[in-house]
Design a protein around this motif. Structure first.
Motif, PDB file in Angstrom:
ATOM      1  N   ARG A 122       0.859  -1.185   0.000  1.00  0.00           N
ATOM      2  CA  ARG A 122       0.000   0.000   0.000  1.00  0.00           C
ATOM      3  C   ARG A 122       0.885   1.220   0.000  1.00  0.00           C
ATOM      4  O   ARG A 122       1.827   1.330   0.787  1.00  0.00           O
ATOM      5  N   ALA A 147      -6.142  -2.966  -6.149  1.00  0.00           N
ATOM      6  CA  ALA A 147      -7.195  -2.309  -5.380  1.00  0.00           C
ATOM      7  C   ALA A 147      -8.093  -1.515  -6.323  1.00  0.00           C
ATOM      8  O   ALA A 147      -7.614  -0.730  -7.145  1.00  0.00           O
ATOM      9  N   ALA A 149     -10.365   0.705  -5.424  1.00  0.00           N
ATOM     10  CA  ALA A 149     -10.585   2.075  -4.963  1.00  0.00           C
ATOM     11  C   ALA A 149      -9.256   2.715  -4.589  1.00  0.00           C
ATOM     12  O   ALA A 149      -8.274   2.031  -4.282  1.00  0.00           O
ATOM     13  N   THR A 151      -6.601   4.097  -2.350  1.00  0.00           N
ATOM     14  CA  THR A 151      -6.302   3.921  -0.916  1.00  0.00           C
ATOM     15  C   THR A 151      -5.185   4.848  -0.481  1.00  0.00           C
ATOM     16  O   THR A 151      -4.562   4.641   0.556  1.00  0.00           O
ATOM     17  N   VAL A 252      -6.101  -3.493   4.708  1.00  0.00           N
ATOM     18  CA  VAL A 252      -7.480  -3.542   4.213  1.00  0.00           C
ATOM     19  C   VAL A 252      -7.534  -2.772   2.897  1.00  0.00           C
ATOM     20  O   VAL A 252      -7.163  -1.611   2.832  1.00  0.00           O
ATOM     21  N   PHE A 253      -7.991  -3.437   1.855  1.00  0.00           N
ATOM     22  CA  PHE A 253      -8.030  -2.825   0.532  1.00  0.00           C
ATOM     23  C   PHE A 253      -9.448  -2.521   0.051  1.00  0.00           C
ATOM     24  O   PHE A 253      -9.629  -1.770  -0.892  1.00  0.00           O
ATOM     25  N   GLY A 254     -10.439  -3.139   0.635  1.00  0.00           N
ATOM     26  CA  GLY A 254     -11.768  -3.053   0.048  1.00  0.00           C
ATOM     27  C   GLY A 254     -11.866  -4.003  -1.126  1.00  0.00           C
ATOM     28  O   GLY A 254     -11.328  -5.111  -1.088  1.00  0.00           O
ATOM     29  N   ASP A 255     -12.503  -3.580  -2.205  1.00  0.00           N
ATOM     30  CA  ASP A 255     -12.655  -4.445  -3.376  1.00  0.00           C
ATOM     31  C   ASP A 255     -11.327  -4.605  -4.108  1.00  0.00           C
ATOM     32  O   ASP A 255     -10.573  -3.643  -4.294  1.00  0.00           O
TER      33      ASP A 255
END
Length: 529
Positions: A122, A147, A149, A151, A252-255
Motif C-alpha cells: 500500500r 485495489a 478504490a 487507498t 485492508v483494501f476493500g474491493d
C-alpha cells in the motif's frame, strides 16, 4: 481438536523418520526429465519487471548485524526489487553437459523450491496497491489483485507472504516432504531478514493473522484460479518495519480486481501422499500475538569479515564435496557458533520465540580443539534439560579458550567421522567437513502446549541453517543442509529416549571442492540497472 491435531502431528513425524533398516516412504523411481516446473506463473496477470540493483549495493556484511548501521531506504518499486533480488531471486545458472539448472539466494532441499513469495503493498511508490506474485525466473512481479478504490493517504506498507507447494518436494521425497517445505520456509525467512537488513529495514512476522486469513489475502483460497493446478499452502506473512512500530495487522483494501490462473507444474503426477495434507491441516497457525521473549544477556558479537553483503548473499551455495584435509581455525569455529545465539539484531530479531533448537556437533578438524561430540544449548533452560535427557556419562566440560559467554560443551572426545557419516544417511559430506551438526528441538513440551508450532520448530531450524550458510560464505567456507539422516539412530547415540527432544535438521560446514566440469552463468540475461 488440539489433542487430535497433536496426535496427527506426532504420528506423521514418527512415520516419516528415516531408519537404518529403511527410509521413509517415497517414490520408487524418479524421471528427472519429468521434474515439476520450478517456476509458478499466473497466466493472464500483468507482469512488472523489477530492476537488478544488487551490484550497486554498498552495505557490508558486518553492517547487517548492527541495528541502525544502514540508513533505511524509501519504500519504492526499486527497493522492493532489491529486497527480492537479495532473498528469493536467482543467484546463478549452472550447466553440466546437456543439463541446465538455476540456483537461488534462498536454498531448498534438492533444489526443488516449494516456497513461493508474494508482495502485498500500500502506497509504495511505483507499485499500485494490491497483491503480487514474485516470479524469480524473471525478477518480476505478477499483479494478482489491484485495489479497485484509491487507498492513498495512509501509511506506506510492504508485506511479504510465503506459501509452499508441497508437490514440488513430494515428487522426490514422498511423505517426508512436508518437513522439507517447512525447513525451506525457515531459510526463506532468514534470507528475507538479511536482505531487509541490507536496506536498513526491520522485519517482523504478522502473527495475529491465522493461516486462513493469509490464504485469503494472498488469493491462495481462490479455487478457480488453481483449477487443475497444484495448490499452495499459506505459511506466514512478514512486514517490513521502518520507523515507529504499529501493531501488526492485515492491510485492508476493500474491493480487489483479481487476475491470473496458476500454471500446472506436473501434468502427470505418479504418486499421492495424503499424510502431507493431514499434517498440514493439523499444524496451521491459529493466529495469536506472540510477545517477544526476554533478551539474553550476550555481549555484542565480533564483526564477521568486512565483505560486501550482496556478494555473500548471492554466492551462497550448498557444497557438494569438502576438502577432508582442511582444518578450520578455532576462532572462526567459535564465531560461527556465536552467530547462532539469539541477539536483538538480524536475523534473530524476526523470531518471536525463545530458542528451542540446540545444535549437537560432530567436530572433525578444528585447530586447537579436540575432535569429538559437543553441544551448544542456546538458552539457559536448555542446558538443564539436555543434561537431564542425554547420556549420563557425557563430560559437559567447557573447551579451553572458548569465549565465556558461548555455551559450548564437550560431551565426548574422539574421532566421530564414521559415526557422523552413518547417521547422515552414509553421506561423505558429514565426515569430510570441518564439523557437522544435528539440531535438537524441544519437541514434546513445545507441541503439547501448541501443536501448530511443529512448523515453527522447522522454521527455526531453517533460520539456523541460513545463518550458517552466510556466516560460512563470509569466511571463504561453505555449508550444506542435510535433510536425510537417521532420526532415531542419532537419538540413540545421544542416549535420548521418548519425545522430549527430536532432531529436525542436520548441517555441515567446511572447505568446498569445486567441480570444474560445471559451468556458471549469470542469473539474468538482461543488463543490471
Amino acid at each position: 481438536m488440539k489433542d487430535t491435531d497433536l496426535q496427527r502431528i506426532l504420528a506423521y513425524h514418527e512415520r516419516t523418520k528415516h531408519r537404518l533398516e529403511r527410509y521413509a516412504a517415497g517414490p520408487e523411481t524418479l524421471d528427472w526429465s519429468a521434474q515439476p516446473d520450478p517456476f509458478r506463473t499466473f497466466e493472464g496477470a500483468d507482469r512488472i519487471l523489477l530492476p537488478l540493483l544488487a551490484d550497486g549495493l554498498d552495505t557490508s556484511f558486518p553492517e547487517l548485524h548492527r541495528p541502525g548501521a544502514v540508513p533505511p531506504r524509501a519504500l519504492t518499486r526499486d527497493s522492493v526489487g532489491l529486497l527480492l533480488e537479495l532473498s528469493l531471486a536467482l543467484s546463478a545458472w549452472k550447466e553440466y553437459g546437456p543439463d541446465r539448472w538455476s540456483l537461488r539466494c534462498n536454498p531448498s532441499s534438492g533444489n526443488l523450491h516449494p516456497t513461493e513469495g508474494y508482495v502485498v503493498c500500500r502506497n509504495v511508490e511505483g507499485l499500485g496497491d494490491g497483491i503480487y506474485h514474485y516470479l524469480s525466473r524473471d525478477q518480476a512481479l505478477e499483479r494478482r489483485a489491484l485495489a479497485a478504490a484509491d487507498t492513498a493517504g495512509g501509511p506506506s506498507r510492504l508485506l511479504i507472504g510465503l506459501s509452499s507447494i508441497h508437490w514440488r518436494e513430494a515428487w522426490k521425497y514422498g511423505e517426508r516432504a512436508f518437513r522439507y517445505c517447512q525447513l525451506d520456509t525457515g531459510h526463506a525467512v532468514g534470507a528475507l531478514r538479511y536482505a531487509a537488513a541490507a536496506l536498513g529495514w526491520g522485519l517482523r512476522r504478522v502473527d495475529t493473522a491465522d493461516a486462513s486469513a493469509i490464504a485469503r489475502l494472498l488469493g491462495l483460497d481462490r479455487a478457480a484460479d488453481f483449477s487443475g493446478a497444484e495448490g499452495e499452502e499459506a505459511e506466514l506473512l512478514l512486514e517490513v518495519v521502518i520507523g515507529p512500530v504499529a501493531p501488526p495487522a492485515l492491510p485492508v483494501f476493500g474491493d480487489l480486481a483479481w487476475a491470473g490462473k496458476a500454471n500446472v507444474l506436473d501434468p502427470h503426477p505418479m504418486y499421492r501422499w495424503p499424510v502431507i495434507d493431514e499434517v498440514a491441516d493439523a499444524s496451521r497457525w491459529p493466529g495469536e500475538e506472540t510477545p517477544p521473549p526476554p533478551e539474553a544477556d550476550y555481549p555484542p558479537r565480533a564483526d564477521p569479515p568486512a565483505v560486501a553483503a550482496a556478494a555473500v548473499i548471492r554466492q551462497r551455495r550448498s557444497a557438494q564435496r569438502f576438502d577432508r584435509r582442511f582444518e578450520l581455525e578455532r576462532a572462526d569455529f567459535y564465531a560461527l557458533l556465536d552467530a547462532l545465539l539469539a541477539r536483538p539484531c538480524a536475523p534473530w530479531d524476526v523470531w518471536n520465540h525463545a530458542p528451542a533448537l540446540h545444535p549437537v556437533l560432530f567436530v572433525h578438524r578444528v585447530t586447537g580443539l579436540a575432535p569429538g561430540l559437543y553441544a551448544l544449548p542456546r538458552s539457559l533452560g536448555a542446558e538443564t534439560k539436555l543434561r537431564a535427557a542425554l547420556r549420563r556419562d557425557f563430560a559437559w566440560t567447557k573447551p579451553a579458550g572458548c569465549p565465556g559467554h558461548l555455551p559450548l560443551f564437550l560431551l565426548a572426545e574422539g574421532g566421530c567421522g564414521p559415526i557422523a557419516r552413518t547417521v547422515d544417511c552414509h553421506q561423505a559430506i558429514a565426515a569430510d567437513s570441518a564439523f557437522a551438526l544435528g539440531m535438537l528441538a524441544e519437541f514434546e513440551d513445545t507441541l503439547s502446549a501448541a501443536p501448530w508450532r511443529y512448523r515453527q520448530l522447522h522454521w527455526e531450524a531453517g533460520l539456523l541453517g541460513q545463518t550458517l550458510y552466510l556466516e560460512a560464505e563470509a569466511r571463504g567456507l561453505r555449508g550444506t543442509g542435510i535433510g536425510c539422516y537417521f532420526d532415531d539412530a542419532f537419538h540413540e547415540l545421544l542416549g535420548l529416549s521418548g519425545k522430549a527432544f527430536q532432531s529436525l535438521y542436520h548441517f555441515t560446514v567446511g572447505k568446498p571442492l569445486s567441480d570444474p566440469r560445471i559451468t556458471t552463468e549469470a542469473p539474468y540475461a538482461r543488463t543490471p540497472a
